[in-house]
Write an enzyme that holds these catalytic residues in place. Structure first.
Site, PDB file in Angstrom:
ATOM      1  N   LYS A 230       8.593  -6.377 -45.979  1.00 11.14           N
ATOM      2  CA  LYS A 230       7.527  -5.377 -45.903  1.00 11.14           C
ATOM      3  C   LYS A 230       7.563  -4.519 -47.153  1.00 11.14           C
ATOM      4  O   LYS A 230       8.639  -4.162 -47.636  1.00 11.14           O
ATOM      5  CB  LYS A 230       7.725  -4.527 -44.640  1.00 11.14           C
ATOM      6  CG  LYS A 230       6.756  -3.356 -44.474  1.00 11.14           C
ATOM      7  CD  LYS A 230       7.039  -2.629 -43.156  1.00 11.14           C
ATOM      8  CE  LYS A 230       6.255  -1.328 -43.043  1.00 11.14           C
ATOM      9  NZ  LYS A 230       6.530  -0.609 -41.782  1.00 11.14           N
TER      10      LYS A 230
ATOM     11  N   LYS B 115       4.528  -8.205 -44.855  1.00 13.63           N
ATOM     12  CA  LYS B 115       3.742  -7.089 -44.335  1.00 13.63           C
ATOM     13  C   LYS B 115       3.404  -6.124 -45.461  1.00 13.63           C
ATOM     14  O   LYS B 115       4.291  -5.633 -46.157  1.00 13.63           O
ATOM     15  CB  LYS B 115       4.504  -6.363 -43.225  1.00 13.63           C
ATOM     16  CG  LYS B 115       3.752  -5.155 -42.650  1.00 13.63           C
ATOM     17  CD  LYS B 115       4.487  -4.569 -41.448  1.00 13.63           C
ATOM     18  CE  LYS B 115       3.843  -3.271 -40.975  1.00 13.63           C
ATOM     19  NZ  LYS B 115       4.528  -2.707 -39.793  1.00 13.63           N
TER      20      LYS B 115
ATOM     21  N   ASP C 140      11.145  -2.505 -37.781  1.00 15.92           N
ATOM     22  CA  ASP C 140      10.896  -2.392 -39.223  1.00 15.92           C
ATOM     23  C   ASP C 140      11.992  -1.511 -39.823  1.00 15.92           C
ATOM     24  O   ASP C 140      11.972  -0.292 -39.658  1.00 15.92           O
ATOM     25  CB  ASP C 140       9.523  -1.762 -39.496  1.00 15.92           C
ATOM     26  CG  ASP C 140       8.356  -2.683 -39.158  1.00 15.92           C
ATOM     27  OD1 ASP C 140       8.561  -3.659 -38.410  1.00 15.92           O
ATOM     28  OD2 ASP C 140       7.240  -2.407 -39.633  1.00 15.92           O
TER      29      ASP C 140
END
Length: 220
Positions: free
Chosen positions: A151, A180, A89
């Site tokens: 995300k 996400k 991430d």
């Protein structure tokens, strides 16, 4: 709905001791969460602890400001993968996005994407700091580069995931890319709202509360 498989069970606080990381790992095994999301220093340990389970190891890169150089982000990602990370991430260069330097935003993501191999790359755009137009552009770039997910948030800025932002991101990237939602999802009701808005993964420290139908007071 197997909501446990939406959850990246998360502990990213700077002061988290080994005992807390172990707790997150044990809970992830118990509830069969999709992953644990931990700081890079814990990746080797978590990889060993989870080697006989289906739980993935997720870590964060350029976190939480996104202000490292692209070369450093790529090295950090490569190192994390060598240590056992399954999912990366990364935080975009937020300052570049605010400066409309989209070429730098793109090359920054591409630098990490180039070293990911067969691992998953999620791109954190830090929605609370971007306008809707900037969110759209950042998502478009992440998709074009070849990232697997966009995300919402680090959980360390001025706000977390919102239904509005998740819907906008889903509309932007289409049906096939992951989205996400992270930061501020405290209970099952909020988790379902994010999923209904288009989230395919939830970054939460409240994984157990969500599974038990309770509400967590954690910010992430």
């Amino acid at each position: 709905m197997q909501i446990n498989k939406y959850i990246d069970h998360t502990i990213l606080k700077a002061d988290a001791p080994k005992s807390k990381v172990q707790q997150i790992i044990d809970e992830a095994k118990k509830y069969d969460f999709m992953s644990v999301c931990i700081n890079p220093t814990w990746v080797s340990y978590a990889s060993q602890e989870l080697k006989d389970s289906d739980v993935k190891v997720c870590t964060v890169i350029g976190f939480p400001l996104g202000a490292n150089t692209s070369e450093l982000k790529a090295f950090e990602a490569k190192n994390a993968i060598e240590n056992g990370a399954d999912e990366i991430d990364m935080v975009i260069n937020i300052g570049a996005a605010k400066s409309k330097d989209w070429n730098l935003v793109e090359s920054d993501i591409a630098a990490v994407n180039a070293v990911k191999g067969d691992k998953l790359l999620k791109v954190i755009i830090e929605t609370s700091l971007l306008t809707d137009d900037e969110k759209i552009k950042a998502c478009q770039i992440a998709k074009a580069v070849g990232a697997d997910f966009v995300k919402t948030s680090t959980g360390f800025s001025t706000g977390g995931a919102t239904v509005h932002d998740v819907k906008l991101m889903r509309q932007t990237v289409g049906p096939d890319m992951g989205v996400k939602a992270s930061g501020g999802v405290h209970n099952l009701e909020e988790a379902k709202a994010m999923i209904d808005a288009g989230a395919t993964r939830l970054g939460v420290s409240a994984g157990v509360a969500i599974m038990e139908g309770l509400t967590s007071n954690d910010n992430y």
